[in-house]
Design a protein around this motif. Structure first.
Motif, PDB file in Angstrom:
ATOM      1  N   GLY A  64     -11.895  54.914   0.427  1.00 42.78           N
ATOM      2  CA  GLY A  64     -13.048  55.016   1.304  1.00 42.78           C
ATOM      3  C   GLY A  64     -14.300  54.554   0.602  1.00 42.78           C
ATOM      4  O   GLY A  64     -14.261  54.048  -0.514  1.00 42.78           O
ATOM      5  N   ASN A  78      -7.273  53.962   9.127  1.00 43.97           N
ATOM      6  CA  ASN A  78      -7.942  55.001   9.902  1.00 43.97           C
ATOM      7  C   ASN A  78      -8.420  54.405  11.227  1.00 43.97           C
ATOM      8  O   ASN A  78      -9.546  53.935  11.347  1.00 43.97           O
ATOM      9  CB  ASN A  78      -9.107  55.586   9.109  1.00 43.97           C
ATOM     10  CG  ASN A  78      -9.720  56.791   9.775  1.00 43.97           C
ATOM     11  OD1 ASN A  78      -9.394  57.126  10.896  1.00 43.97           O
ATOM     12  ND2 ASN A  78     -10.632  57.436   9.078  1.00 43.97           N
ATOM     13  N   TRP A 116     -12.342  57.983   5.898  1.00 38.40           N
ATOM     14  CA  TRP A 116     -11.555  57.147   4.980  1.00 38.40           C
ATOM     15  C   TRP A 116     -11.172  55.834   5.651  1.00 38.40           C
ATOM     16  O   TRP A 116     -11.103  55.746   6.875  1.00 38.40           O
ATOM     17  CB  TRP A 116     -10.324  57.899   4.474  1.00 38.40           C
ATOM     18  CG  TRP A 116      -9.421  58.420   5.552  1.00 38.40           C
ATOM     19  CD1 TRP A 116      -9.549  59.597   6.246  1.00 38.40           C
ATOM     20  CD2 TRP A 116      -8.252  57.779   6.091  1.00 38.40           C
ATOM     21  NE1 TRP A 116      -8.538  59.716   7.176  1.00 38.40           N
ATOM     22  CE2 TRP A 116      -7.722  58.623   7.099  1.00 38.40           C
ATOM     23  CE3 TRP A 116      -7.609  56.577   5.813  1.00 38.40           C
ATOM     24  CZ2 TRP A 116      -6.577  58.302   7.831  1.00 38.40           C
ATOM     25  CZ3 TRP A 116      -6.466  56.261   6.540  1.00 38.40           C
ATOM     26  CH2 TRP A 116      -5.959  57.120   7.531  1.00 38.40           C
ATOM     27  N   THR A 164      -5.653  57.192  -0.999  1.00 35.95           N
ATOM     28  CA  THR A 164      -6.613  57.031   0.089  1.00 35.95           C
ATOM     29  C   THR A 164      -7.864  56.359  -0.461  1.00 35.95           C
ATOM     30  O   THR A 164      -8.343  56.698  -1.533  1.00 35.95           O
ATOM     31  CB  THR A 164      -6.968  58.399   0.702  1.00 35.95           C
ATOM     32  OG1 THR A 164      -5.767  59.033   1.140  1.00 35.95           O
ATOM     33  CG2 THR A 164      -7.909  58.242   1.888  1.00 35.95           C
ATOM     34  N   GLU A 207     -16.747  52.308  -3.878  1.00 39.68           N
ATOM     35  CA  GLU A 207     -15.515  52.712  -3.213  1.00 39.68           C
ATOM     36  C   GLU A 207     -14.975  53.935  -3.950  1.00 39.68           C
ATOM     37  O   GLU A 207     -15.213  54.101  -5.143  1.00 39.68           O
ATOM     38  CB  GLU A 207     -14.444  51.608  -3.248  1.00 39.68           C
ATOM     39  CG  GLU A 207     -14.727  50.428  -2.363  1.00 39.68           C
ATOM     40  CD  GLU A 207     -15.388  49.283  -3.088  1.00 39.68           C
ATOM     41  OE1 GLU A 207     -15.833  48.348  -2.417  1.00 39.68           O
ATOM     42  OE2 GLU A 207     -15.490  49.320  -4.330  1.00 39.68           O
ATOM     43  N   GLU A 244     -16.425  60.803   2.914  1.00 39.64           N
ATOM     44  CA  GLU A 244     -15.413  61.160   1.926  1.00 39.64           C
ATOM     45  C   GLU A 244     -14.401  62.159   2.478  1.00 39.64           C
ATOM     46  O   GLU A 244     -13.699  62.840   1.734  1.00 39.64           O
ATOM     47  CB  GLU A 244     -16.095  61.662   0.650  1.00 39.64           C
ATOM     48  CG  GLU A 244     -16.945  60.555   0.037  1.00 39.64           C
ATOM     49  CD  GLU A 244     -17.352  60.799  -1.393  1.00 39.64           C
ATOM     50  OE1 GLU A 244     -16.584  61.414  -2.139  1.00 39.64           O
ATOM     51  OE2 GLU A 244     -18.445  60.343  -1.760  1.00 39.64           O
ATOM     52  N   ASP A 245     -14.307  62.193   3.821  1.00 34.52           N
ATOM     53  CA  ASP A 245     -13.323  63.056   4.477  1.00 34.52           C
ATOM     54  C   ASP A 245     -12.733  62.308   5.674  1.00 34.52           C
ATOM     55  O   ASP A 245     -11.804  61.534   5.517  1.00 34.52           O
ATOM     56  CB  ASP A 245     -13.981  64.374   4.883  1.00 34.52           C
ATOM     57  CG  ASP A 245     -12.991  65.392   5.432  1.00 34.52           C
ATOM     58  OD1 ASP A 245     -11.802  65.339   5.061  1.00 34.52           O
ATOM     59  OD2 ASP A 245     -13.405  66.237   6.248  1.00 34.52           O
ATOM     60  N   ARG A 296      -4.882  53.941   3.539  1.00 34.29           N
ATOM     61  CA  ARG A 296      -4.050  54.520   2.488  1.00 34.29           C
ATOM     62  C   ARG A 296      -3.101  53.438   1.979  1.00 34.29           C
ATOM     63  O   ARG A 296      -2.588  52.632   2.761  1.00 34.29           O
ATOM     64  CB  ARG A 296      -3.273  55.708   3.023  1.00 34.29           C
ATOM     65  CG  ARG A 296      -4.195  56.856   3.382  1.00 34.29           C
ATOM     66  CD  ARG A 296      -3.473  58.168   3.590  1.00 34.29           C
ATOM     67  NE  ARG A 296      -4.461  59.220   3.759  1.00 34.29           N
ATOM     68  CZ  ARG A 296      -4.568  59.969   4.840  1.00 34.29           C
ATOM     69  NH1 ARG A 296      -3.703  59.831   5.832  1.00 34.29           N
ATOM     70  NH2 ARG A 296      -5.507  60.888   4.924  1.00 34.29           N
ATOM     71  N   LYS A 306     -10.973  62.638  -7.129  1.00 30.93           N
ATOM     72  CA  LYS A 306     -11.433  61.337  -6.667  1.00 30.93           C
ATOM     73  C   LYS A 306     -11.937  60.519  -7.844  1.00 30.93           C
ATOM     74  O   LYS A 306     -12.474  61.046  -8.809  1.00 30.93           O
ATOM     75  CB  LYS A 306     -12.549  61.486  -5.636  1.00 30.93           C
ATOM     76  CG  LYS A 306     -12.041  61.909  -4.288  1.00 30.93           C
ATOM     77  CD  LYS A 306     -13.132  61.860  -3.263  1.00 30.93           C
ATOM     78  CE  LYS A 306     -12.535  62.253  -1.918  1.00 30.93           C
ATOM     79  NZ  LYS A 306     -13.553  62.584  -0.951  1.00 30.93           N
TER      80      LYS A 306
END
Length: 122
Positions: free
Chosen positions: A21, A75, A94, A19, A9, A90-91, A97, A2
């Motif tokens: 987030g 999402n 998100w 991705t 962000e 962070e899972d 994409r 990451k």
């Protein structure tokens, strides 16, 4: 791996998708998230464009595109469950994409270790 921006962000590139987030630091700072504005699929962004936004019981914040690209998927779970952004930033939380991005956009971003040092300095 990451990468993080000073605006909190994050981006993770896997194959041909990136991705995007918000970091845990950002979501904790915002407070209880009540609404998430998502970009439209197929929309194109360049670095720094407003990608969407979040609202909490205390404030509202914009989300900016950390890289340039085209939104391939958003999402949708965040529409009905905006709290996912706080619970799992962070899972499961998100935002979207991107495809057709320039991976060199991450060259000026921080890795996780650098980001943790950055937020410690705030």
């Amino acid at each position: 791996m990451k990468y993080y921006t000073e605006d909190h962000e994050w981006i993770e590139i896997v194959g041909s998708e990136a991705t995007i987030g918000l970091s845990e630091y950002a979501t904790t700072s915002i407070g209880e998230i009540t609404f998430v504005e998502l970009p439209e699929e197929g929309e194109d962004f360049i670095v720094g464009d407003r990608l969407g936004g979040v609202e909490s019981t205390d404030t509202s914040s914009d989300i900016y595109a950390p890289i340039s690209g085209s939104v391939s998927i958003v999402n949708e779970m965040l529409v009905d469950e905006p709290q996912l952004l706080s619970e799992s930033p962070e899972d499961k939380g998100w935002i979207c994409r991107l495809t057709d991005f320039d991976s060199s956009d991450v060259d000026d971003m921080m890795n996780e270790e650098e980001y943790l040092k950055y937020i410690d300095s705030l």
